[in-house]
Design an enzyme around this catalytic site. Structure first.
Site, PDB file in Angstrom:
ATOM      1  CE  LYS A  22      -5.651   4.806  -6.820  1.00  0.00           C
ATOM      2  NZ  LYS A  22      -4.231   4.440  -6.954  1.00  0.00           N
ATOM      3  CB  CYS A 126       3.101   2.813  -9.446  1.00  0.00           C
ATOM      4  SG  CYS A 126       1.952   2.030  -8.310  1.00  0.00           S
ATOM      5  NE  ARG A 131       2.979   7.459 -13.236  1.00  0.00           N
ATOM      6  CZ  ARG A 131       2.117   6.950 -12.372  1.00  0.00           C
ATOM      7  NH1 ARG A 131       0.871   6.757 -12.730  1.00  0.00           N
ATOM      8  NH2 ARG A 131       2.471   6.637 -11.163  1.00  0.00           N
ATOM      9  NE  ARG A 408      -0.033   3.756  -4.026  1.00  0.00           N
ATOM     10  CZ  ARG A 408       0.182   3.896  -5.334  1.00  0.00           C
ATOM     11  NH1 ARG A 408       0.871   2.986  -5.983  1.00  0.00           N
ATOM     12  NH2 ARG A 408      -0.285   4.940  -5.979  1.00  0.00           N
TER      13      ARG A 408
END
Length: 429
Positions: A22, A126, A131, A408
């Site tokens: 992914k 998430c 971040r 996901r």
């Protein structure tokens, strides 16, 4: 809302096929924005994040086609996606799509590089830390873009195109490396990207860009030299196997006392995880088909790990490894250095009998003889799968709520585990 029910105590045996990565597939899909020709990606995993990004690219104007794998295998064993960005009519990445997945911010660099402007919402994803996207923004500014934050959107312009330069990232960032790598591929002149992320997924992107006509030196190192081209062309490219899925199922084999062969896995890219598992008492070996992991009835020993950028221990394996340590003999310390809020699985593991004490960025795990089944709630992607691993080892029944996080990043997880002997089922909500 779907739930997953697990009755633990069953050793896993058999084979599990590892799907496409992914974390490699998402930037590779975005790379389609760099050319007006078709980019065809094979070994594509069938995941919610892939669908989300496909919808984002489609709203930009990218034509997306999905089919079974080119060699005739079943769709479930890898898909082929063809993306053609010949007629981009929208340079805005809206909040309602970007908030669902952080990787969506990667459209920023390619859009500015090819079209001279972009308006991209600040990202979501998430809930494992802030971040920030400042590294993306500062890097694009160094390449000549003018950027403002207006109403929660990153507004970027480069009327005269991007210009090659020397860039040194102040900290290692996979997302910023990928974004700037794609932008530099169409910049005028040479860009030197120092302190670049070395993750295999970054190298996968670089190799795909080379297949599209980009000129990149230093692939796999912390210093990438990109000679910009006026345009890139289409290509066909096979996505690498998912090293996080590999590591997760490797831990499933160990924590259940089982024996699994992970087909299409690559032992080299999970090197530090394999070393930690061997230190914990597992056997991890390469096979002709992939990687074999087994415990053979031995005890699990406590092992200390610290998350670090590649080739260090991956942050995306921290929750899974911590779960293994909850049933180890002795104590173990797990230290998280990448994200500041990635221990949200700890209270849920404690509900199952785990003995974990968190001190800032470190968690001390004192192994217990066994975990006990309990109702638990998933909080993010990797925390979700850590609870599945705990359920496999626990006595009694574990009910995991909010499992949409799992979709996901893990394709057909309950089917793959059930085929190897797990007592697991998804209950539709």
């Amino acid at each position: 809302m779907d739930r997953i029910r697990i009755r633990g105590g069953q050793p896993l045996t058999g084979k599990i096929r590892i799907g496409g990565a992914k974390n490699a597939a998402l930037p590779l899909m975005v790379a389609s924005l760099l050319t007006d020709e078709t980019l065809t990606l094979s070994n594509l995993p069938h995941l919610a994040d892939i669908q989300t990004l496909a919808h984002l690219l489609q709203q930009h104007g990218v034509a997306v086609e999905l089919s079974a794998d080119g060699d005739g295998r079943e769709v479930a064993e890898g898909r082929v996606m063809s993306l053609r960005a010949a007629h981009i009519d929208n340079l805005v990445a809206p909040y309602e799509l970007v908030r669902r997945m952080r990787a969506s911010v990667l459209v920023l660099g390619p859009l500015v590089a090819r079209f001279g402007e972009a308006r991209v919402s600040l990202p979501g994803g998430c809930a494992i830390g802030t971040r920030p996207v400042n590294l993306h923004i500062d890097g694009l500014k160094a390449l000549g873009a003018e950027i403002e934050i207006v109403g929660g959107y990153i507004e970027a312009r480069a009327k005269n195109g991007l210009k090659g330069t020397i860039l040194r990232l102040p900290q290692v960032s996979v997302g910023a490396t990928e974004d700037l790598l794609m932008a530099a591929a169409l910049a005028d002149g040479v860009t030197v990207l120092e302190n670049a992320a070395r993750e295999p997924e970054v190298s996968d992107l670089a190799r795909c860009l080379v297949a599209m006509g980009a000129e990149i030196e230093g692939i796999g190192s912390e210093r990438l030299v990109i000679t910009g081209k006026p345009r890139l062309h289409g290509a066909r490219y096979r996505i690498m196997g998912d090293r996080i899925e590999t590591g997760t199922y490797a831990i499933a084999a160990v924590i259940s006392g089982g024996d699994l062969e992970l087909v299409d896995a690559d032992l080299e890219v999970i090197g530090v995880v394999a070393e930690a598992l061997r230190a914990a008492g597992a056997e991890v070996d390469a096979t002709k088909a992939g990687v074999r992991v087994q415990r053979n009835g031995g005890v699990i020993r406590g092992v200390d790990v610290m998350t670090q950028p590649f080739p260090g221990f991956p942050t995306d394996m921290q929750a899974q490894f911590m779960t293994l340590m909850t049933v180890a003999e002795g104590a173990a310390m797990v230290t998280e250095t990448i994200f500041e809020n990635r221990f949200m699985h700890v209270p849920e593991l404690a509900r199952m009998g785990a003995n974990i004490t968190v001190h800032g960025a470190s968690a001390m795990i004192r192994g217990v003889p066994s975990l006990n089944g309990a109702p638990v709630m998933a909080t993010d992607l990797r925390a979700s799968v850590s609870l599945v691993l705990a359920g496999l080892a626990a006595s009694g029944e574990t009910m995991i709520n909010r499992v949409y996080h799992l979709d996901r990043g893990y394709e057909r997880l309950e089917e793959k585990l059930a085929a190897c002997g797990a007592d697991i089922e998804r209950l539709k909500g």
